[in-house]
Design a protein around this motif. Structure first.
Motif, short mmCIF file in Angstrom:
data_model
loop_
_atom_site.label_atom_id
_atom_site.label_comp_id
_atom_site.label_asym_id
_atom_site.label_seq_id
_atom_site.Cartn_x
_atom_site.Cartn_y
_atom_site.Cartn_z
N PHE A 238 0.83 -1.21 0.00
CA PHE A 238 0.00 0.00 0.00
C PHE A 238 0.85 1.25 0.00
O PHE A 238 0.47 2.27 -0.58
N PHE A 241 1.52 1.81 -3.50
CA PHE A 241 0.36 2.37 -4.20
C PHE A 241 0.26 3.87 -3.98
O PHE A 241 -0.07 4.63 -4.91
N ILE A 242 0.54 4.31 -2.76
CA ILE A 242 0.47 5.74 -2.45
C ILE A 242 1.54 6.52 -3.22
O ILE A 242 1.28 7.60 -3.78
N ALA A 271 -6.16 6.78 -0.99
CA ALA A 271 -5.90 5.38 -0.64
C ALA A 271 -6.40 5.01 0.74
O ALA A 271 -6.45 3.82 1.08
N PHE A 275 -7.54 1.23 1.94
CA PHE A 275 -6.58 0.64 2.87
C PHE A 275 -7.30 0.14 4.13
O PHE A 275 -7.09 -1.00 4.58
N PHE A 279 -7.35 -3.47 5.53
CA PHE A 279 -6.45 -3.67 6.67
C PHE A 279 -7.19 -4.19 7.90
O PHE A 279 -6.70 -5.11 8.57
#
Length: 436
Positions: A238, A241-242, A271, A275, A279
């Motif tokens: 992640f 991804f950010i 995101a 997330f 998560f």
């Protein structure tokens, strides 16, 4: 206080409408306000179900308690009457974080859950506690890293630099939050706002407090080494991804013409919800929680909460719609124009300043009109955008949050919220004059 404010709004709306010949508009506004309240409440059911289900997973996995433990020094000072290990601490932290990132769809359900957790500690059902009032003051202070809605309106109107209000909004929200916290801590010590209760209410409050011990007794299974590795891999993915969202040029995609800091905050905001939706269940599963069953069990509360707040929202939005339809805000603007000129407050912004604590949609409509009238890069538009991003719909927030836990005696929550709004408005004007 809320009784007098609500009655004052109704009476002033009807009397002004009679003088202005707008009685029919007020009648139509009342019906429209009631319809809007029900629509808003029913629209919250799905979102509430999702986030209350996620909060259930976060609680059962110990994530909420862990988050509260990390921020214990700050939260203990703000909420001394709330035990540091109580789920309310984690719920409030998540709500504040969602507000800062502009995640409105997540912030409201998380805030409602925080109010329910705070109510479990309430010794006086029906009366707001100091912790509740402090939590509302933080929400009305409305610290935001990026005022997404205001920036969107400016960008859609062709502003050359729609992100120019990011810094001014951050400064103004900091002022409103500090003012709100100082006010709420001062007001809670005044005799006029001291809580009054009966012995039966105190006994009921103590029984509710005992219910929270059941939740604290649930200790999740320890996480294995392999589970920790899987969690780290997920977090690294992640993070990648950010970075891709913030710096697309590094990956061969067209680069966005915005400051790097703004791109990074936008990427985190974009995101954040995906997330959290991934998560929470993953972390809970790795801690031995039955994720599907517990998500459904937590989500069941969503429908009940959304239905419970309908009468409170109807009462507030009917009064707000009647005031808007009566022409009261326009009349007050004309009367106050000489004084506003004397203190160098643009009279064009008064309708928005008066509407902002009452209605998000109403203040957004006024902001859009100001942008269209004066231009997206004008000082008035930037002041309005900063004002919109640095203040909150105080009466809506109070109606929803207190309505969810059946609070009738709001004590000092409204005065503290209005102080935060006033500080945010004044700071928005001052900072924009200084910067632009």
């Amino acid at each position: 206080m809320l009784n007098l404010i609500w009655l004052g709004m109704l009476l002033s709306a009807v009397l002004l409408a009679g003088f202005n010949g707008r009685l029919q508009e007020v009648a139509d506004g009342a019906i429209k306000g009631a319809e809007t309240a029900v629509t808003l409440s029913l629209g919250l059911i799905g979102v509430m179900t999702v986030w209350l289900g996620m909060m259930r997973l976060a609680e059962r996995s110990g994530l909420v308690q862990l988050l509260a433990r990390v921020l214990r020094p700050v939260m203990r000072r703000l909420f001394p009457e709330v035990p540091t290990e109580h789920p309310a601490m984690g719920s409030m932290v998540m709500n504040i974080a969602a507000n800062m990132l502009g995640l409105v769809n997540a912030a409201t359900p998380l805030g409602l859950r925080a109010m329910q957790d705070l109510e479990s500690l309430n010794k006086r059902p029906g009366t707001a506690t100091n912790a509740m009032c402090t939590f509302l003051a933080i929400n009305t202070g409305s610290v935001q890293l990026i005022p997404i809605t205001a920036i969107t309106i400016l960008a859609a109107s062709g502003a050359k630099s729609p992100y120019a209000i990011v810094g001014t909004s951050l400064l103004a929200t900091a002022c409103s939050s500090i003012a709100g916290l100082l006010a709420v801590k001062l007001f809670e010590k005044l005799p006029i706002f001291s809580p009054r209760e009966s012995a039966s209410e105190l006994r009921e409050g103590e029984s509710r407090k005992e219910e929270t011990e059941i939740l604290k007794a649930n200790s999740p299974a320890p996480m294995s080494f392999i589970s920790k590795i899987l969690l780290v891999i997920f977090l690294l993915l992640f993070a990648g991804f950010i970075v891709r969202l913030a710096f697309p040029g590094w990956f061969g995609f067209p680069q966005i013409a915005e400051p790097a800091s703004v791109r990074l905050i936008n990427a985190v905001s974009t995101a954040a919800i995906p997330f959290l939706l991934a998560f929470f269940p993953l972390y809970a599963l790795l801690r031995g929680v039955k994720v599907y069953e517990d998500f459904v069990e937590g989500g069941k509360e969503g429908f009940q909460v959304a239905i419970k707040i309908i009468p409170y929202l109807v009462a507030m939005l009917v009064a707000i719609s009647m005031v808007r339809s009566s022409g009261g805000i326009d009349a007050l603007t004309k009367v106050a124009a000489p004084f506003l000129k004397w203190i160098h407050f643009p009279s064009e912004l008064l309708p928005m300043a008066l509407m902002r604590p009452l209605s998000g949609s109403g203040s957004l409509a006024i902001f859009s009109d100001l942008v269209k009238t004066f231009g997206p890069d004008s000082l008035i538009a930037r002041m309005a955008g900063t004002l919109y991003g640095s203040t909150e719909t105080t009466f809506y927030v109070i109606a929803v949050y207190f309505g969810a836990v059946n609070i009738q005696r709001t004590r000092h929550a409204i005065p503290a919220g209005l102080v935060a709004d006033l500080a945010g408005i004044a700071a928005a004007i001052f900072v924009c004059r200084l910067v632009f």
